[in-house]
Design a protein around this motif. Structure first.
Motif, PDB file in Angstrom:
ATOM      1  N   PHE A  43     -58.534  -9.171  17.518  1.00 17.04           N
ATOM      2  CA  PHE A  43     -58.919  -8.301  18.630  1.00 17.04           C
ATOM      3  C   PHE A  43     -59.639  -7.050  18.123  1.00 17.04           C
ATOM      4  O   PHE A  43     -60.685  -6.665  18.646  1.00 17.04           O
ATOM      5  N   ALA A  44     -59.081  -6.418  17.081  1.00 12.40           N
ATOM      6  CA  ALA A  44     -59.677  -5.196  16.538  1.00 12.40           C
ATOM      7  C   ALA A  44     -61.046  -5.480  15.908  1.00 12.40           C
ATOM      8  O   ALA A  44     -61.982  -4.690  16.062  1.00 12.40           O
ATOM      9  N   ALA A  45     -61.184  -6.602  15.213  1.00  6.57           N
ATOM     10  CA  ALA A  45     -62.466  -6.953  14.596  1.00  6.57           C
ATOM     11  C   ALA A  45     -63.530  -7.199  15.671  1.00  6.57           C
ATOM     12  O   ALA A  45     -64.692  -6.817  15.490  1.00  6.57           O
ATOM     13  N   LEU A  46     -63.128  -7.825  16.757  1.00  4.79           N
ATOM     14  CA  LEU A  46     -64.080  -8.029  17.855  1.00  4.79           C
ATOM     15  C   LEU A  46     -64.563  -6.684  18.394  1.00  4.79           C
ATOM     16  O   LEU A  46     -65.762  -6.496  18.630  1.00  4.79           O
ATOM     17  N   LYS A  48     -64.738  -3.841  16.848  1.00  3.20           N
ATOM     18  CA  LYS A  48     -65.645  -3.227  15.860  1.00  3.20           C
ATOM     19  C   LYS A  48     -67.029  -3.859  15.926  1.00  3.20           C
ATOM     20  O   LYS A  48     -68.028  -3.211  15.636  1.00  3.20           O
ATOM     21  N   ALA A  49     -67.084  -5.134  16.310  1.00  5.22           N
ATOM     22  CA  ALA A  49     -68.370  -5.834  16.447  1.00  5.22           C
ATOM     23  C   ALA A  49     -68.964  -5.619  17.842  1.00  5.22           C
ATOM     24  O   ALA A  49     -69.908  -6.311  18.229  1.00  5.22           O
ATOM     25  N   GLU A  50     -68.407  -4.670  18.584  1.00  6.29           N
ATOM     26  CA  GLU A  50     -68.858  -4.320  19.933  1.00  6.29           C
ATOM     27  C   GLU A  50     -68.703  -5.469  20.926  1.00  6.29           C
ATOM     28  O   GLU A  50     -69.489  -5.610  21.857  1.00  6.29           O
ATOM     29  N   VAL A  51     -67.676  -6.284  20.700  1.00  9.65           N
ATOM     30  CA  VAL A  51     -67.269  -7.314  21.652  1.00  9.65           C
ATOM     31  C   VAL A  51     -65.913  -6.856  22.182  1.00  9.65           C
ATOM     32  O   VAL A  51     -64.915  -6.878  21.464  1.00  9.65           O
ATOM     33  N   ASN A  52     -65.905  -6.375  23.415  1.00  9.00           N
ATOM     34  CA  ASN A  52     -64.678  -5.839  23.991  1.00  9.00           C
ATOM     35  C   ASN A  52     -64.103  -6.811  25.008  1.00  9.00           C
ATOM     36  O   ASN A  52     -64.759  -7.157  25.992  1.00  9.00           O
ATOM     37  N   LEU A  53     -62.876  -7.245  24.732  1.00  3.55           N
ATOM     38  CA  LEU A  53     -62.166  -8.106  25.672  1.00  3.55           C
ATOM     39  C   LEU A  53     -61.454  -7.203  26.663  1.00  3.55           C
ATOM     40  O   LEU A  53     -60.696  -6.310  26.272  1.00  3.55           O
ATOM     41  N   LEU A 102     -40.647 -13.251  35.106  1.00  6.01           N
ATOM     42  CA  LEU A 102     -41.952 -12.816  35.593  1.00  6.01           C
ATOM     43  C   LEU A 102     -42.948 -13.938  35.403  1.00  6.01           C
ATOM     44  O   LEU A 102     -42.919 -14.633  34.384  1.00  6.01           O
ATOM     45  N   ASP A 103     -43.803 -14.114  36.385  1.00  7.82           N
ATOM     46  CA  ASP A 103     -44.864 -15.116  36.344  1.00  7.82           C
ATOM     47  C   ASP A 103     -46.175 -14.361  36.523  1.00  7.82           C
ATOM     48  O   ASP A 103     -46.313 -13.596  37.493  1.00  7.82           O
ATOM     49  N   ALA A 104     -47.119 -14.525  35.597  1.00  7.22           N
ATOM     50  CA  ALA A 104     -48.346 -13.728  35.641  1.00  7.22           C
ATOM     51  C   ALA A 104     -49.578 -14.577  35.363  1.00  7.22           C
ATOM     52  O   ALA A 104     -49.508 -15.585  34.655  1.00  7.22           O
ATOM     53  N   PHE A 105     -50.697 -14.130  35.922  1.00  6.22           N
ATOM     54  CA  PHE A 105     -51.999 -14.679  35.563  1.00  6.22           C
ATOM     55  C   PHE A 105     -52.925 -13.499  35.334  1.00  6.22           C
ATOM     56  O   PHE A 105     -53.134 -12.666  36.224  1.00  6.22           O
ATOM     57  N   ILE A 106     -53.449 -13.411  34.118  1.00 13.36           N
ATOM     58  CA  ILE A 106     -54.328 -12.316  33.716  1.00 13.36           C
ATOM     59  C   ILE A 106     -55.728 -12.881  33.528  1.00 13.36           C
ATOM     60  O   ILE A 106     -55.928 -13.835  32.780  1.00 13.36           O
ATOM     61  N   THR A 107     -56.697 -12.288  34.202  1.00 13.45           N
ATOM     62  CA  THR A 107     -58.092 -12.711  34.090  1.00 13.45           C
ATOM     63  C   THR A 107     -58.858 -11.674  33.270  1.00 13.45           C
ATOM     64  O   THR A 107     -58.715 -10.475  33.493  1.00 13.45           O
ATOM     65  N   GLY A 108     -59.640 -12.169  32.318  1.00 11.02           N
ATOM     66  CA  GLY A 108     -60.414 -11.271  31.470  1.00 11.02           C
ATOM     67  C   GLY A 108     -61.828 -11.752  31.275  1.00 11.02           C
ATOM     68  O   GLY A 108     -62.207 -12.849  31.719  1.00 11.02           O
ATOM     69  N   THR A 109     -62.606 -10.905  30.627  1.00  6.28           N
ATOM     70  CA  THR A 109     -63.955 -11.249  30.216  1.00  6.28           C
ATOM     71  C   THR A 109     -64.252 -10.487  28.927  1.00  6.28           C
ATOM     72  O   THR A 109     -63.466  -9.641  28.510  1.00  6.28           O
ATOM     73  N   ALA A 110     -65.364 -10.789  28.324  1.00  2.00           N
ATOM     74  CA  ALA A 110     -65.844 -10.026  27.171  1.00  2.00           C
ATOM     75  C   ALA A 110     -67.037  -9.207  27.637  1.00  2.00           C
ATOM     76  O   ALA A 110     -67.838  -9.677  28.454  1.00  2.00           O
ATOM     77  N   VAL A 111     -67.146  -7.998  27.122  1.00  3.05           N
ATOM     78  CA  VAL A 111     -68.241  -7.106  27.485  1.00  3.05           C
ATOM     79  C   VAL A 111     -68.947  -6.706  26.201  1.00  3.05           C
ATOM     80  O   VAL A 111     -68.312  -6.316  25.216  1.00  3.05           O
ATOM     81  N   ALA A 113     -72.025  -4.496  23.925  1.00  5.62           N
ATOM     82  CA  ALA A 113     -72.256  -3.070  23.699  1.00  5.62           C
ATOM     83  C   ALA A 113     -72.942  -2.380  24.871  1.00  5.62           C
ATOM     84  O   ALA A 113     -72.739  -1.190  25.101  1.00  5.62           O
ATOM     85  N   SER A 114     -73.736  -3.118  25.653  1.00  5.52           N
ATOM     86  CA  SER A 114     -74.405  -2.503  26.799  1.00  5.52           C
ATOM     87  C   SER A 114     -73.591  -2.642  28.084  1.00  5.52           C
ATOM     88  O   SER A 114     -74.066  -2.293  29.155  1.00  5.52           O
ATOM     89  N   GLY A 115     -72.368  -3.148  27.963  1.00  4.17           N
ATOM     90  CA  GLY A 115     -71.476  -3.221  29.122  1.00  4.17           C
ATOM     91  C   GLY A 115     -71.647  -4.455  29.987  1.00  4.17           C
ATOM     92  O   GLY A 115     -71.086  -4.529  31.074  1.00  4.17           O
ATOM     93  N   LYS A 116     -72.394  -5.427  29.488  1.00  2.40           N
ATOM     94  CA  LYS A 116     -72.625  -6.641  30.274  1.00  2.40           C
ATOM     95  C   LYS A 116     -71.618  -7.725  29.898  1.00  2.40           C
ATOM     96  O   LYS A 116     -71.374  -7.965  28.710  1.00  2.40           O
ATOM     97  N   PRO A 117     -71.055  -8.401  30.909  1.00  2.87           N
ATOM     98  CA  PRO A 117     -70.102  -9.483  30.614  1.00  2.87           C
ATOM     99  C   PRO A 117     -70.795 -10.664  29.937  1.00  2.87           C
ATOM    100  O   PRO A 117     -71.944 -10.991  30.246  1.00  2.87           O
ATOM    101  N   PHE A 118     -70.092 -11.260  28.998  1.00  2.00           N
ATOM    102  CA  PHE A 118     -70.563 -12.472  28.336  1.00  2.00           C
ATOM    103  C   PHE A 118     -69.358 -13.138  27.704  1.00  2.00           C
ATOM    104  O   PHE A 118     -68.289 -12.539  27.592  1.00  2.00           O
ATOM    105  N   LEU A 119     -69.515 -14.376  27.309  1.00  2.00           N
ATOM    106  CA  LEU A 119     -68.438 -15.076  26.619  1.00  2.00           C
ATOM    107  C   LEU A 119     -68.959 -15.492  25.255  1.00  2.00           C
ATOM    108  O   LEU A 119     -69.750 -16.427  25.141  1.00  2.00           O
TER     109      LEU A 119
END
Length: 128
Positions: A43-46, A48-53, A102-111, A113-119
């Motif tokens: 997670f931390a390496a991502l 640093k590479a400007e890939v934010n989950l 507890l029962d959970a569903f967490i939805t995420g994406t990757a953003v 460096a310019s703030g645009k979602p991508f995978l």
């Protein structure tokens, strides 16, 4: 399915003697990071590479309350949501009686460096 074990600490409980509802978000996040690490995704390496989950949606159904000293575990399963979003089905189970807390569903994406979602491809390949 990934399993992460925990124990409730006193300071995580509120005046009623139960785990404060907001603390569950921390538990779930730690379990997701452990899930990613088990698949060699740092997670931390991502970051640093400007890939934010990032989390874009959290659905939590509280079933029962954990109390100080309870041992519990969280199961985490990856579930694709769409081309740009991924999900984690997570459940909190009290260890002593295997009770669903507890029962959970967490939805995420990757953003990027310019703030645009991508995978990123490394996530797609490792999480499929």
């Amino acid at each position: 399915m990934h399993k992460t074990e925990f124990k409730v600490r006193d300071y995580e409980c509120d005046m009623q003697g139960i785990v404060n509802n907001a603390v569950y978000f921390n538990y779930l996040e730690h379990a997701r990071h452990e899930f990613l690490a088990s698949r060699q995704i740092d997670f931390a390496a991502l970051a640093k590479a400007e890939v934010n989950l990032v989390v874009v949606r959290a659905e939590l159904d509280y079933k029962a309350s954990l109390t100080s000293g309870d041992q519990f575990y969280i199961t985490t399963q990856y579930q694709p949501v769409s081309r740009l979003r991924f999900g984690f089905k997570q459940q909190v189970w009290r260890s002593r009686d295997q009770k669903l807390m507890l029962d959970a569903f967490i939805t995420g994406t990757a953003v990027n460096a310019s703030g645009k979602p991508f995978l990123p491809s490394e996530l797609q390949l490792l999480l499929d």
